[in-house]
Design an enzyme around this catalytic site. Structure first.
Site, mmCIF file in Angstrom:
data_model
loop_
_atom_site.group_PDB
_atom_site.id
_atom_site.type_symbol
_atom_site.label_atom_id
_atom_site.label_comp_id
_atom_site.label_asym_id
_atom_site.label_seq_id
_atom_site.Cartn_x
_atom_site.Cartn_y
_atom_site.Cartn_z
ATOM 1 N N SER A 42 -32.343 -7.496 -1.649
ATOM 2 C CA SER A 42 -31.660 -8.639 -1.023
ATOM 3 C C SER A 42 -32.478 -9.316 0.058
ATOM 4 C CB SER A 42 -30.318 -8.189 -0.436
ATOM 5 O OG SER A 42 -29.393 -7.946 -1.463
ATOM 6 N N LYS A 45 -32.861 -13.055 -0.363
ATOM 7 C CA LYS A 45 -31.967 -14.095 0.166
ATOM 8 C C LYS A 45 -32.556 -14.792 1.389
ATOM 9 C CE LYS A 45 -27.778 -11.875 -1.595
ATOM 10 N NZ LYS A 45 -28.367 -10.639 -2.118
ATOM 11 N N SER A 102 -24.579 -10.604 2.409
ATOM 12 C CA SER A 102 -25.545 -10.440 1.324
ATOM 13 C C SER A 102 -24.859 -10.539 -0.026
ATOM 14 C CB SER A 102 -26.284 -9.104 1.451
ATOM 15 O OG SER A 102 -27.380 -9.069 0.563
#
Length: 625
Positions: A42, A45, A102
Site C-alpha cells: 500500500s 497509494k 488505505s
C-alpha cells in the site's frame, strides 16, 4: 532440528530493505538493500495520491467532483471503504479513505475517475515515477495489491515521500491525521500507533501484503531537522515501528542542525505516448469525419498527443463548408444586397407599353367629352363679357381679367374626379351671387373647352389658392373692408387657351385675442421652515444578532496581495481542518496590505484554533467582536 524447523519460516519471510534520508538536502544517512526491487504493497497509494494532487492542480478534477464507483472498483479486496457499484461519492472522501484507511476500493475509484481506467492510471504512475527520479519503480495498479511487475525500492519510496512534502505541502497534513470523515464512514489511520508513539512524527504511509511484509515510509521533525525513512519487509507492525523509531533517531543524530534546504526539482506533467493511449482506449476510441480527405490515423495521433485520457471517446469533426444559419433580415434604410438580374421577356414589355399608351389616350378622350357639357352650362349666361356686381364697372372687370397672365397653349393632361358636393355647392353660390347686384365681387376665369373647374377647400390664410396644372395666375379680386359674407367670389374672362385656371381668394383669418401680459412682479410661494428638533440624547437602536455568538475571528497574517492571503487561508484550512471546518475564510483589505482571517467562530473555537496553529509554527492572532 532447529534449523529444519526455522527453514520454512525463513523461506516465507519477505526480503528486507531500509533507508534514512535528510529531508532538507536529500542526503542518504543510512541504507540497506535500498535499490532492491521489492513489493511496495500500500505504499503504492503515495503515488496514487501524488497524481491526484497533480490532477487537481491541473484542473483535471476537483475535490468536490462526484465520482461514480464502478463494479470493478467496488470488488477490490480489503482493506476497503465499502463502496458499492453505481454509488457516487466526492473525491475528497476517496482521498481520505485512501490516505488514512488505505482503502483499495477508494484508490481504484480515484484512478478510474482521473484516467478512465486503472491500467491507464498505472501507466501514468510509472511515467511520473520516472520524472521524479524513481528509476527502479514500475506500477501495475493504483492500490498496491500484489501483481507481476508491480515493484519499487526503499530509495525510490523515500524520494517520493520527499516530493510529497515539498511539491504539495497544502495536502501533506492528511498523512498525520488519526481519523477522518470519509463520507460513508469514519475511518481510522493505519499508522496511528506510530504517530502516537514517536515524537514529531507526521506521516506518511503503511503497507502490508504477505509477499511484501510490513512496510512503512515515515517522516518526523525535531527543531530544524526533518528526516524521512523507508522500511520494506518488516516482520510485524510492532517490529517495524520499533525499527523505524531507531532509524529516525539515527537520522536526527547524523543530520546537521543547520542545513540549506534544497527542494527537489518539481517535474513537469508527462503526457502519455500515442501508442499507449490507443492501446488503452481500444474500441472506445471513435474518430469520425465526413471529409473523404480526412486522415484518421493522423487525427488520432494529434488528439492523443494532447493528453486525452484513455478509455474516453474521441470524436473529431471537420469544419462545415457552408453555414446553415438563415439569411439575415434586411435592415430598414440599408442598401439591399444585389440580386442576380432576372431575364424579362421583351414581348411582355412591349405589350405592357402598348396597354399603357392606349389607357392614356382613352383617358384623354373621355376627359374632353365629359367636361364639355359642364363647361357650356357654366358659361351660358355671359360667354363674352364679365358680369359686374355691386357697382363694379365692366371696364374694371376687363382690366382685372386682362392683367392675368396668358397660360401656355397646348393640350395638358390632368387627372380629375367627379365633382364633390362641396364643389357643386360652391358653384350654386357663385351663380346666385352673379344674379344679385349686391355682395362682394365674384371673379371666375373659364376657358373652353377644358373640364369643369376644380374646387379646393377654403384655406386658413388670406393668400389665394390656385388649383390647376397650368402656371399660377395673379389674384382676381381682394375682399373689401365691409365684407360681411364668409368669402368673396368673382368671375372674369380671360383669353381662350387650352388650360383652365381657377383662383379662389380665401378670407382673412380673424385675429386671435392676445394673451394677458405677464405681471411685472413674480411672487414665489414658500412653505415655512420647520422648527429644528430639540437636541437630546441619541437613541441607540439595536437588533438581535443572528450569528449565534460566532462573532470571533482569527488572523493568520497580513500579505501584500489578495492572492497570497487567499493561498494562506487555504493552506491553513487544510492544515487545521478539525477546528476551522465551520469557519469562513475572509480577506480584508487594509491600508498596509490584505489580512487573512477566519471568521464566524466562537471565542473558544478561535482560541483553540490559534493554540493548535501556534503548535505548528503558524502565525495566529485572536480577533474579538
Amino acid at each position: 532440528m532447529v534449523m529444519l524447523l526455522l527453514a520454512p519460516l525463513m523461506a516465507v519471510a519477505a526480503p528486507y530493505a531500509e533507508l534514512v534520508m535528510d529531508m532538507r538536502t536529500g542526503e542518504v544517512l543510512l541504507s540497506e538493500n535500498a535499490d532492491t526491487r521489492l513489493h511496495p504493497a500500500s505504499l503504492t497509494k503515495m503515488m496514487t495520491l501524488y497524481i491526484t494532487f497533480e490532477a487537481i492542480e491541473r484542473g483535471e478534477i476537483s475535490l468536490d467532483s462526484q465520482v461514480t464507483v464502478s463494479r470493478y472498483a467496488a470488488s477490490r479486496p480489503p482493506s476497503k471503504l465499502g463502496l458499492r457499484a453505481g454509488q457516487t461519492i466526492a473525491l475528497r472522501y476517496l482521498i481520505r479513505a485512501a490516505a488514512i484507511k488505505s482503502a483499495n476500493d477508494a484508490a481504484t475509484a480515484i484512478a478510474e475517475a482521473i484516467e478512465g481506467s486503472e491500467p491507464a492510471f498505472a501507466k501514468r504512475m510509472t511515467r511520473t515515477a520516472k520524472s521524479l527520479g524513481m528509476t527502479r519503480t514500475t506500477f501495475v495498479n493504483a492500490n498496491g495489491l500484489t501483481a507481476k511487475g508491480h515493484l519499487s525500492t526503499a530509495r525510490d519510496m523515500a524520494l517520493l515521500g520527499r516530493h510529497l512534502f515539498y511539491d504539495y505541502p497544502q495536502y501533506y497534513n492528511i498523512f498525520s491525521r488519526r481519523s477522518a470523515d470519509a463520507g460513508i464512514a469514519q475511518v481510522n489511520s493505519t499508522n496511528r500507533r506510530f504517530l502516537d508513539s514517536y515524537e514529531g512524527a507526521d506521516g506518511i504511509k503503511t503497507g502490508y501484503t504477505v509477499p511484501a511484509g510490513f512496510n512503512l515510509v515515515a517522516s518526523a521533525q525535531r527543531g530544524n531537522k526533518r528526516v524521512v525513512a523507508a522500511i520494506f519487509g518488516g516482520q510485524s507492525t510492532a517490529q517495524r515501528n520499533s525499527r523505524m523509531a531507531q532509524l529516525l533517531d539515527l537520522g536526527f543524530g547524523k543530520s546537521p542542525n543547520r542545513a540549506t534546504v534544497q527542494k527537489p526539482a518539481r517535474p513537469s506533467y508527462v503526457a502519455p505516448a500515442p501508442e499507449d493511449l490507443l492501446a488503452d482506449a481500444g474500441a472506445a476510441t471513435d474518430v469520425t469525419s465526413d471529409d473523404p480527405a480526412f486522415d484518421s490515423d493522423s487525427a488520432v495521433a494529434a488528439a492523443l498527443a494532447g493528453g486525452v485520457a484513455a478509455g474516453k471517446t474521441l470524436r473529431m469533426q471537420v469544419a462545415v463548408e457552408k453555414s446553415l444559419r438563415p439569411r439575415v433580415r434586411p435592415v430598414p434604410g440599408a442598401k439591399p444586397a444585389e440580386e442576380p438580374a432576372e431575364e424579362v421577356d421583351e414581348m411582355l414589355l412591349a405589350s405592357m407599353q402598348d396597354d399603357i399608351a392606349a389607357a392614356l389616350a382613352e383617358a384623354q378622350e373621355t376627359l374632353g367629352t365629359t367636361t364639355e357639357p359642364a363647361l357650356a352650362e357654366d358659361t351660358t349666361e355671359e360667354p363674352e363679357e364679365a358680369v359686374a356686381v355691386a357697382g363694379t364697372t365692366t371696364e374694371e372687370a376687363a382690366s382685372v381679367a386682362g392683367s392675368a397672365p396668358q397660360p401656355a397653349t397646348g393640350p395638358v393632361f390632368a387627372q380629375s374626379t367627379a365633382p364633390q358636393p362641396e364643389t357643386l355647392g360652391l358653384q350654386d353660390a357663385a351663380a346666385e351671387l352673379a344674379r344679385e347686384p349686391q355682395g362682394n365681387v365674384l371673379a371666375f376665369a373659364a376657358v373652353a373647352p377644358k373640364p369643369s373647374p376644380l374646387v379646393a377647400d377654403e384655406p386658413a390664410t388670406p393668400a389665394p389658392i390656385v388649383v390647376a396644372s397650368a402656371p399660377q395666375p395673379e389674384a382676381v379680386s381682394e375682399p373689401s373692408a365691409d365684407q360681411t359674407d364668409a368669402s368673396a367670389i368673382g368671375v372674369a374672362e380671360v383669353a381662350p387657351a387650352a388650360e383652365e385656371t381657377i383662383v379662389i381668394a380665401a378670407p382673412e383669418a380673424s385675429q386671435a385675442p392676445a394673451p394677458p401680459p405677464r405681471p411685472v412682479e413674480v411672487v414665489l410661494a414658500a412653505a415655512p421652515a420647520a422648527e429644528p428638533a430639540p437636541e437630546g440624547p441619541l437613541e441607540v437602536v439595536t437588533r438581535v444578532s443572528t450569528s449565534g455568538g460566532r462573532q470571533w475571528a482569527i488572523n493568520v497574517g497580513n500579505f501584500n496581495s489578495r492572492y497570497a492571503a487567499e493561498r494562506m487561508l487555504l493552506q491553513t484550512a487544510l492544515i487545521e481542518m478539525n477546528t476551522l471546518d465551520e469557519s469562513l475564510r475572509k480577506v480584508v483589505p487594509r491600508k498596509g496590505g490584505f489580512d487573512a482571517n477566519f471568521v464566524g467562530m466562537t471565542q473558544d473555537m478561535a482560541e483553540l484554533a490559534c493554540r493548535r496553529l501556534a503548535a505548528r509554527q503558524t502565525e495566529c492572532a485572536v480577533v474579538g467582536p
